[in-house]
Design a protein around this motif. Structure first.
Motif, mmCIF file in Angstrom:
data_model
loop_
_atom_site.group_PDB
_atom_site.id
_atom_site.type_symbol
_atom_site.label_atom_id
_atom_site.label_comp_id
_atom_site.label_asym_id
_atom_site.label_seq_id
_atom_site.Cartn_x
_atom_site.Cartn_y
_atom_site.Cartn_z
ATOM 1 N N LEU A 40 10.779 3.298 8.587
ATOM 2 C CA LEU A 40 12.213 3.579 8.892
ATOM 3 C C LEU A 40 13.132 3.394 7.608
ATOM 4 O O LEU A 40 14.024 4.308 7.409
ATOM 5 N N GLN A 41 12.717 2.470 6.663
ATOM 6 C CA GLN A 41 13.559 2.109 5.663
ATOM 7 C C GLN A 41 13.369 3.401 4.647
ATOM 8 O O GLN A 41 14.234 3.764 4.011
ATOM 9 N N ILE A 42 12.039 3.597 4.428
ATOM 10 C CA ILE A 42 11.824 4.921 3.668
ATOM 11 C C ILE A 42 12.634 6.123 3.881
ATOM 12 O O ILE A 42 13.103 6.895 3.294
ATOM 13 N N LEU A 43 12.459 6.232 5.532
ATOM 14 C CA LEU A 43 13.071 7.444 5.866
ATOM 15 C C LEU A 43 14.553 7.161 5.633
ATOM 16 O O LEU A 43 15.558 8.412 5.315
ATOM 17 N N LEU A 44 15.227 6.202 5.962
ATOM 18 C CA LEU A 44 16.729 6.041 5.727
ATOM 19 C C LEU A 44 17.028 5.955 4.189
ATOM 20 O O LEU A 44 18.115 6.758 3.760
#
Length: 245
Positions: A40-44
C-alpha cells in the motif's frame, strides 16, 4: 485473442491471490497510529509521484516565476528565445532555491523522523503539510481568499489555521496569478516606452513601411543586458516571496 487472455487473467487473478492468502492492501493499528502495508505504501508513493508535476505547479513558486519570465520574453519582442524548455528550467531552479527553507523543514521534521520510524506515515504527512501551508498563507491575498471562500459557500471570517487545502490551494493559485501579472506589467513598461519612441521617430522620418520592432529590438536587448536584467528579474522574483535577493 489477446483480449480474451487479458479478460481471463483479470478474472483468475483475484482467485489466485485469495487462494494464496496474500493481502495486497492492509492497514493495522499500532501504538503510534495506523501502519500501512509495504504494497500500500508503494501504491501511495507511485500515486504521489504521478502528482508531482501538478504539486510543483500549484503549491510552489513555479507559477509566478514562469509567468513573469514568459511576459518578459514577450516584452523583449522575442518569440522563441529563450526557448520554453530554458524558461521552465530557469523557473524550476529558482523555485528550488526559493523553496529551500520549506524543503529543509520537511526533510528535518517529517522525512527523517519517518525514516527513523519515530513517526507514522500519517504523522509525517501532517508535519510536512505545515511548512507548505505557512508558505502558501504568506503569499495569499485577502481578496482572492474571500472570493474562494464565497465560491465554496464557507464563512469569510474563518481563521487561517482552519482553512482546508481545497480552499487554500485555489486561493494561492489566484494570488500567484495576480502577483505575477503585476510584476510582468512593471517589467513591460520600459520596453513599451522604447517601442513608442522608436515608432514615433520612424513616423516623423516618414519611414512608415519599416516595422518599429526591427529597430527597437536591438535597443531593448542592449538596455536589458547593460542593466543586468536577468539578475534584476531573479532578485525581484526572490524578493517578492520574502527571500533574500
Amino acid at each position: 485473442m489477446p483480449k480474451i487472455l487479458l479478460t481471463l487473467a483479470a478474472l483468475l487473478l483475484p482467485l489466485g491471490l485469495s487462494a494464496q492468502d496474500l493481502t495486497l492492501l492492509s492497514v493495522t493499528d499500532s501504538a503510534t497510529g495506523q501502519d500501512y502495508s509495504v504494497k500500500l505504501q508503494i501504491l501511495l508513493l507511485m500515486t504521489v509521484l504521478s502528482l508531482i508535476p501538478g504539486i510543483v505547479l500549484m503549491m510552489t513558486s513555479f507559477t509566478r516565476i514562469i509567468i513573469v519570465l514568459a511576459i518578459l520574453r514577450q516584452a523583449l519582442g522575442l518569440a522563441q528565445s529563450p526557448p520554453n524548455r530554458i524558461l521552465i528550467g530557469i523557473a524550476l531552479m529558482l523555485s528550488l532555491l526559493i523553496m529551500k527553507p520549506v524543503w529543509q523543514d520537511i526533510y528535518q521534521n517529517a522525512f527523517k523522523p519517518y525514516q527513523a520510524e519515530t513517526l507514522s506515515l500519517e504523522q509525517a504527512i501532517a508535519r510536512a503539510e505545515q511548512p507548505v501551508r505557512q508558505f502558501m498563507l504568506a503569499q495569499i491575498r485577502e481578496n482572492e481568499l474571500h472570493q474562494v471562500l464565497k465560491i465554496a459557500n464557507e464563512p469569510t471570517t474563518r481563521a487561517a489555521a482552519d482553512l482546508t487545502f481545497d480552499v487554500l490551494l485555489p486561493a494561492f493559485v489566484l494570488s500567484e496569478l495576480t502577483t505575477a501579472f503585476q510584476i510582468g506589467f512593471m517589467l513591460f513598461i520600459p520596453f513599451l516606452i522604447i517601442d513608442l519612441v522608436v515608432a514615433s521617430v520612424l513616423m516623423s522620418m516618414g519611414m512608415m513601411m519599416l516595422s518599429p520592432l526591427i529597430i527597437s529590438l536591438p535597443f531593448k536587448l542592449m538596455i536589458f543586458v547593460l542593466a543586468d536584467g536577468w539578475s534584476m528579474v531573479a532578485g525581484t522574483l526572490a524578493a517578492s516571496f520574502g527571500a533574500a535577493p
